[in-house]
Design a protein around this motif. Structure first.
Motif, PDB file in Angstrom:
ATOM      1  N   ASP A   8       2.407  -1.271  -4.484  1.00  0.00           N
ATOM      2  CA  ASP A   8       1.059  -0.715  -4.617  1.00  0.00           C
ATOM      3  C   ASP A   8       0.234  -1.667  -5.470  1.00  0.00           C
ATOM      4  O   ASP A   8       0.638  -2.828  -5.656  1.00  0.00           O
ATOM      5  N   LYS A   9      -0.866  -1.190  -6.033  1.00  0.00           N
ATOM      6  CA  LYS A   9      -1.734  -2.117  -6.776  1.00  0.00           C
ATOM      7  C   LYS A   9      -1.033  -2.693  -8.007  1.00  0.00           C
ATOM      8  O   LYS A   9      -1.450  -3.712  -8.540  1.00  0.00           O
ATOM      9  N   SER A  59      -3.211  -1.294   2.454  1.00  0.00           N
ATOM     10  CA  SER A  59      -3.670  -1.243   1.065  1.00  0.00           C
ATOM     11  C   SER A  59      -5.161  -0.983   0.969  1.00  0.00           C
ATOM     12  O   SER A  59      -5.660  -0.613  -0.093  1.00  0.00           O
ATOM     13  N   GLY A  72       0.861  -1.191   0.000  1.00  0.00           N
ATOM     14  CA  GLY A  72       0.000   0.000   0.000  1.00  0.00           C
ATOM     15  C   GLY A  72       0.890   1.231   0.000  1.00  0.00           C
ATOM     16  O   GLY A  72       1.633   1.448   0.970  1.00  0.00           O
ATOM     17  N   GLU A  85      -5.958  -6.890   5.590  1.00  0.00           N
ATOM     18  CA  GLU A  85      -5.231  -7.719   4.624  1.00  0.00           C
ATOM     19  C   GLU A  85      -5.360  -9.202   4.938  1.00  0.00           C
ATOM     20  O   GLU A  85      -5.254 -10.043   4.063  1.00  0.00           O
TER      21      GLU A  85
END
Ligand SMILES: NC(=O)c1ccc[n+]([C@@H]2O[C@H](COP(=O)([O-])OP(=O)(O)OC[C@H]3O[C@@H](n4cnc5c(N)ncnc54)[C@H](O)[C@@H]3O)[C@@H](O)[C@H]2O)c1
Ligand SMILES: O=C(O)C[C@H](O)C(=O)O
Ligand SMILES: [Mg+2]
Length: 570
Positions: free
Chosen positions: A362-363, A415, A330, A450
């Protein structure tokens, strides 16, 4: 806010008998029914007969006087019967029913409300705050009965300076402000995000002893990009897309000017702003006002305390933190805030040339300097391709690859995506280079964490250190909040701004007693010559206080709910 396995919560519960506190009188500028309808002053059936005479209440209440203690017992009995009657019902339904009964008390009698909250913080924190507050925000327009806090909207441009004087309290010390654009991990909830400032401030009152008459939850409604809300006929916010660019900033500027004109020393905590505005507003106001962004700076303080605590639980010296391999999942306000503070800590411990072993995803996976477009805030943490190639990794590597190759000491999730620490990832943590690996699933609310505590222990092993942002059922969790203490210390030091040193002081000396952490923040403010004093205590007195005296000073200034004798003044 987060929860640690273990128990610190009992220290928050400052069990005091009902009869020993002899409070000073409280001036009230109203009489009769107006007092009964004001939750700040209302004591319901608890008004003594003499007070009923003095305040014009005689005949407005049933004749019998019920003590504070009896009222408390009565409330808890109705709470427990609600629990019994809703057993077996869906979880969300039960949580909302519990929130409603607490909210009704909040709206009626704040003294009793905060007393039950303080004494039952472990049970009630998950209702007034995450995870239930997330559900409350999602359903806020339908749940709305009575207003709480203040609402400033894009339609109020040019009016805010006068609007701020509509707030009834003379003094405000703590403001929590949101624009509703990133509420927990639930996205843009527009005006409905007001539940977050309300819940956070309630935690300030309960855990840090801030006076509830001096807090102010604020919603800055600049529209919403949530199509479902825009189409909801009950939606209570502005039905327009979010303002952007200069238009947006001019609204926040006007609010900040207004608030600081009326209360120049009020602390403004920015909460749950989407990342671009979180960083931009922090940059913009940090040096001018006493403000901080909780998701960037508060999370960092809490997470760093946890990371340092993890080194200690491994039986290693604190300086070993510099060698910890940490994978952060994240790269938003929270993840970047944590990394910023962790890097500062490493540099303090191991020198400016230290090369922290931190990996950021990240994504789109692992962030490296090879990425075509990197957010400037994430750029300092992007890994050099040569460095990660040695580990067999490349730009955009996915989480499982990173965990398998890096074998991190710590896996930290911010995230907002529930379940990304899946079975495979958790099992890979068994190969961690640490004998006691840490797994922090910090995203909120519970469904966005998560991973669940039970899965972490099941798949990664019993020897892990686990922490989460929201509580998990059937796990013995204590609750620790550094944020509340930072606020308290800042308030009582009278510091003009909140420095990294002050935040650092809070996280490094995390103790299990609120007053001690608050006092540490005061000492840091004094050391950095930022303390200007608060109330009757000036900067000189603060400087001259010993450590013990500072703790005593904080304790003395913490608000505690008892019925004060009310004295009417016109
Ligand atoms: N426990 C706490 O103390 C605490 C404090 C602050 C924020 N939070 C939580 O952290 C979460 C994130 O907050 P934020 O302000 O940083 O949000 P943000 O929107 O600024 O950032 C989210 C980040 O997650 C990344 N991401 C999205 N999907 C991903 C995936 N599948 N794998 C890896 N990364 C992914 C995004 O690219 C982005 O970088 C929220 O759920 C919030 O509730 C918890
Ligand atoms: O600090 C918290 O408790 C929650 C956090 O601010 C969040 O946005 O999830
Ligand atoms: Mg937040």
């Amino acid at each position: 806010m987060w929860r640690l396995a273990g128990s610190a919560a009992s220290n928050l519960r400052r069990a005091r008998p009902f009869s020993t506190c002899i409070p000073g009188p409280c001036i009230v500028h109203k009489r009769g029914a107006d007092i009964l309808h004001d939750p700040w002053f209302n004591k319901d059936t608890g008004f003594p007969l003499t007070e009923r005479d003095r305040l014009g209440l005689r005949g407005l209440l049933p004749p019998r006087v019920i003590s504070f203690e009896q009222q408390y017992v009565r409330f808890m009995e109705s709470y427990h019967s609600l629990e019994k009657n809703t057993r077996g019902q869906p979880e969300g339904f039960v949580s909302l029913a519990k929130w409603r009964i607490l909210n009704r008390l909040h709206d009626r009698n704040e003294t009793l409300y905060y007393r039950v909250l303080i004494d039952n913080i472990e049970d009630f924190a998950p209702i007034i705050y995450t995870p239930t507050v997330g559900l409350v925000c999602q359903n806020y327009s339908g749940l709305f009965r009575r207003p709480r806090g203040m609402y400033f909207s894009a339609k109020d441009k040019g009016e805010m300076m006068s609007m701020i004087y509509n707030w009834p309290a003379h003094q405000v010390d703590m403001i929590v402000l949101t624009d509703g654009s990133r509420i927990l991990g639930l996205g843009d909830l527009g005006v409905q995000g007001i539940g977050i400032p309300i819940g956070k401030l309630d935690m300030y009152v309960a855990a840090a002893g801030i006076n509830p008459q001096r807090i102010l939850p604020v919603m800055l409604d600049v529209g919403t990009n949530n199509q479902k809300l825009l189409e909801d006929r009950l939606y209570l916010g502005l039905r327009q897309p979010r303002l952007e660019g200069e238009e947006y900033l001019s609204i926040v500027d006007e609010f900040m000017e207004a608030v600081h004109t009326r209360w120049p020393k009020a602390i403004v905590q920015f909460e749950d702003f989407q990342m671009k505005w979180a960083f931009e507003t922090l940059q913009r106001y940090r040096k001018r006002f006493c403000m901080f962004n909780d998701d960037i700076q508060g999370t960092a303080g809490v997470a760093l305390a946890g990371l340092l605590g993890t080194v200690r639980t491994q039986g290693r010296p604190l300086a070993d933190f510099a060698n910890q391999k940490i994978v952060v999942v994240g790269a938003g306000s929270a993840g970047l805030g944590v990394l910023n503070m962790a890097v500062q800590a490493v540099k303090r411990m191991a020198g400016a040339d230290a090369n922290p072993q931190f990996f950021l995803l990240d994504k789109d996976g692992l962030i490296t300097k090879a990425r075509r477009v990197i957010d400037p805030a994430a750029a300092p943490f992007a890994k050099a391709p040569a460095e990660i190639e040695k580990l067999g990794l490349m730009e955009g590597a996915n989480l499982i690859e990173v965990v398998k190759k890096v074998k991190p000491h710590v896996l930290l999730g911010l995230s907002g995506v529930g379940g990304v620490f899946n079975e495979e990832v958790l099992k890979a943590m068994r190969e961690s280079d640490s004998t006691k690996p840490a797994i922090f699933a910090m995203s909120n609310p519970t469904m966005n964490a998560e991973c669940a505590a039970v899965d972490a222990f099941k798949h990664a092993g019993e020897n892990i250190v686990f922490a989460s942002g929201s509580p998990f059922k059937n796990v013995d969790l204590g609750m620790v909040s550094v944020l509340t203490w930072i606020g308290l210390g800042t308030l009582l030091s009278g510091a003009r701004l909140i420095s990294d040193g002050m935040l650092q002081a809070a996280s490094e000396c995390i103790r299990d007693i609120t007053a001690e952490v608050g006092a540490a923040v005061i000492r840091a403010a004094v050391a950095e010559e930022l303390a200007e004093g608060h109330g009757d205590i000036g900067p000189r007195e603060l400087r001259q206080m010993s450590e013990e005296e500072t703790v005593e000073h904080v304790k003395h200034n913490m608000w505690f709910p008892v019925y004060s004798p009310l004295v009417h003044e016109k």
